[in-house]
Structures are given as structure tokens and as C-alpha cells.
Design an enzyme around this catalytic site. Structure first.
Site, PDB file in Angstrom:
ATOM      1  N   SER A   1       0.819  -1.208   0.000  1.00  0.00           N
ATOM      2  CA  SER A   1       0.000   0.000   0.000  1.00  0.00           C
ATOM      3  C   SER A   1       0.862   1.271   0.000  1.00  0.00           C
ATOM      4  O   SER A   1       1.663   1.461  -0.907  1.00  0.00           O
ATOM      5  CB  SER A   1      -0.941  -0.052   1.217  1.00  0.00           C
ATOM      6  OG  SER A   1      -1.907   0.952   1.156  1.00  0.00           O
TER       7      SER A   1
ATOM      8  N   HIS B   1      -2.631  -1.192  -4.776  1.00  0.00           N
ATOM      9  CA  HIS B   1      -4.100  -1.195  -4.882  1.00  0.00           C
ATOM     10  C   HIS B   1      -4.633   0.238  -4.835  1.00  0.00           C
ATOM     11  O   HIS B   1      -3.903   1.159  -4.424  1.00  0.00           O
ATOM     12  CB  HIS B   1      -4.732  -2.039  -3.761  1.00  0.00           C
ATOM     13  CG  HIS B   1      -4.431  -1.544  -2.384  1.00  0.00           C
ATOM     14  ND1 HIS B   1      -4.998  -0.409  -1.858  1.00  0.00           N
ATOM     15  CD2 HIS B   1      -3.617  -2.030  -1.417  1.00  0.00           C
ATOM     16  CE1 HIS B   1      -4.563  -0.210  -0.630  1.00  0.00           C
ATOM     17  NE2 HIS B   1      -3.712  -1.176  -0.348  1.00  0.00           N
TER      18      HIS B   1
END
Length: 266
Positions: free
Chosen positions: A140, A163
Site C-alpha cells: 500500500s 491497490h
């Protein structure tokens, strides 16, 4: 009756230690230099970082572990990296002439986007030589942190998850919310692509991949794949990262001399 004469007991003289020869003294000094002092142990416990002076060069080791804590305090059972602790450390490292390089070790699940980006921007803007090493995971917002250093490494067994941006709590279902998400995502894309060799189009493609994760969108890259995609510079371990940092430190005086020569009036 005869008086009893006092009895004095002679104690043996303490044995004097043989004088240390030069080899023993050097060995003792070497052990003192390599062993962690109480101050350094306290520094590790309190901040998860260490300034080590026993090597070839003085380097500061900063760990980014667990979840990156932002404006809200996370539960006590969570392992966290607090940005209010990391930011002053980075400023101090940049200002301290005794510290020659910065090593960033990452094993993070991600966390607060703005806190992570703030730390990443500070690292990217440092003149001090910096090297990052992803161990375990750099997921992330850990991705911008990994690429923020001047050289980045990843262990073969480590992974990185790319993501889209997520938000916790109340979300209004209005076009402005989607626009805000899009702008936030673009900030991450711009930063990652400016500090690595991956193209914006390819990074967005990996971010929006719907065929890999069962309950989510995105992509998981292992060490080799992260290097192939141009996200990370090299595959390697601690010795590779330290060698690269030493190389950068040793190149600095030459670069400084060249700059000074260029600034001299003709």
C-alpha cells in the site's frame, strides 16, 4: 595469669593483573566499538531506529514497520510507525554532519496515506545518501516509501501490494468524493513514477487489476517481479544495501568538489 597477645593475620597481597599488550588493547577497543551501548538499546526500544558508529561509515538505520499511524491513534495491540516520531528524526539526520547515510528497512502493511506520503517526500528531498530495503512486505503506502530512497532494494521473498486508495468511516456517495479519491490516487502515482522506473500507465494497470485478488482490486508483486516492473532498483539483501550506501557516501566528496569547481568565477 598471662595476658593474651593480639594475633595479627597477614592477608596475601592482591594479585596484580598482567599488563595488556597492544593486541589485547586493540581487541578490547574493537569489542567496545561493535557492542550496542545502553543509549543505543534505548534508542531502538523508543524509536525503532539506531545510529551506528562502529562501521566504516556512520549510518542511521530507520525501521518502518507495522501500520503507519497518521492523525488517529491506532489500538495498542497494533505495531505502528508514528509519523510524528519519524519526521523530526529525518530533519535531524539531514542536519547532522556526523551522519553520513540513511538506511530504511521496511516491513509494513501500509496505513495513513498522507502520513506515508509526508515521510516519503522528506526522504526523497534529502541530500544525505539514502537506501531502502523491503523485507517481508512493503504494501500500500509502503510502495512510495520504498521508492523514495536514492537506491531501493527488495529481498527475493518480500512482496509489495499495489491497490487503489481506500477510506474508513463515513463516505458520501457524491461525485466530489470520487473526484477526491481520484486526485489522491494521482498524487501517489506521480510520486512513485517520479522516483522509480515504472510508467504511470503500467502502475495504474497494476493498481486497477481485478483478476488477481479475490476480495479486492490490485496486484501483489514478489521481489523479482517488482524489479522487473521497474518499481524497485535491485534484488538483494542487507549486505547489498549497505554496500550501495557506502558507495554513495564515498562518491559524495568527489561530487561536492566538482560542484564547487563549477561555482568558481572564471
Amino acid at each position: 595469669m598471662k595476658e593474651r597477645q593480639p594475633h595479627f593475620e597477614r592477608k596475601p597481597a592482591p594479585l596484580s593483573q598482567p599488563p595488556l599488550n597492544q593486541e589485547d588493547e586493540e581487541k578490547e577497543e574493537e569489542e567496545e566499538g561493535t557492542a550496542l551501548t545502553r543509549e543505543q538499546t534505548e534508542q531502538i526500544i523508543e524509536t525503532g531506529s539506531l545510529t551506528h558508529t562502529g562501521g566504516k561509515h556512520v549510518i542511521h538505520c530507520l525501521t518502518v514497520v507495522g501500520q503507519i499511524e497518521g492523525h488517529y491513534i491506532l489500538p495498542s495491540q497494533n505495531k505502528t510507525t508514528k509519523y510524528e516520531h519519524v519526521i523530526p528524526q529525518l530533519v535531524a539526520i539531514e542536519q547532522d554532519p556526523a551522519i553520513e547515510g540513511l538506511m530504511i528497512l521496511l516491513n509494513t502493511v501500509g496505513g495513513d496515506v498522507e502520513a506515508g506520503l509526508a515521510i516519503a517526500e522528506l526522504i526523497a528531498g534529502m541530500r544525505t545518501p539514502t537506501v531502502s530495503l523491503v523485507l517481508g512486505g512493503g504494501h500500500s503506502i509502503g510502495v512510495p516509501l520504498a521508492v523514495s530512497a536514492k537506491r531501493s532494494f527488495i529481498a527475493p521473498s518480500a512482496t509489495m501490494t499495489i491497490h487503489p486508495v481506500r477510506m474508513n468511516g463515513l463516505v458520501l456517495g457524491v461525485p466530489q468524493t470520487l473526484s477526491y479519491f481520484d486526485r489522491m490516487q494521482e498524487r501517489i502515482v506521480r510520486f512513485v513514477c517520479a522516483n522509480s522506473a515504472i510508467s504511470p500507465e503500467r502502475f495504474r494497470e497494476l493498481m486497477m487489476n481485478s483478476g488477481e485478488l479475490t476480495m479486492d482490486m490490485g496486484s501483489v508483486l514478489d521481489g523479482e517481479k517488482a524489479v522487473e516492473e521497474g518499481l524497485i532498483d535491485s534484488l538483494g539483501g542487507l549486505s547489498d544495501a549497505v554496500a550501495a550506501l557506502y558507495e554513495m557516501i564515498e562518491e559524495q566528496p568527489a561530487a561536492k568538489e566538482t560542484e564547487e569547481e563549477g561555482e568558481k568565477p572564471e
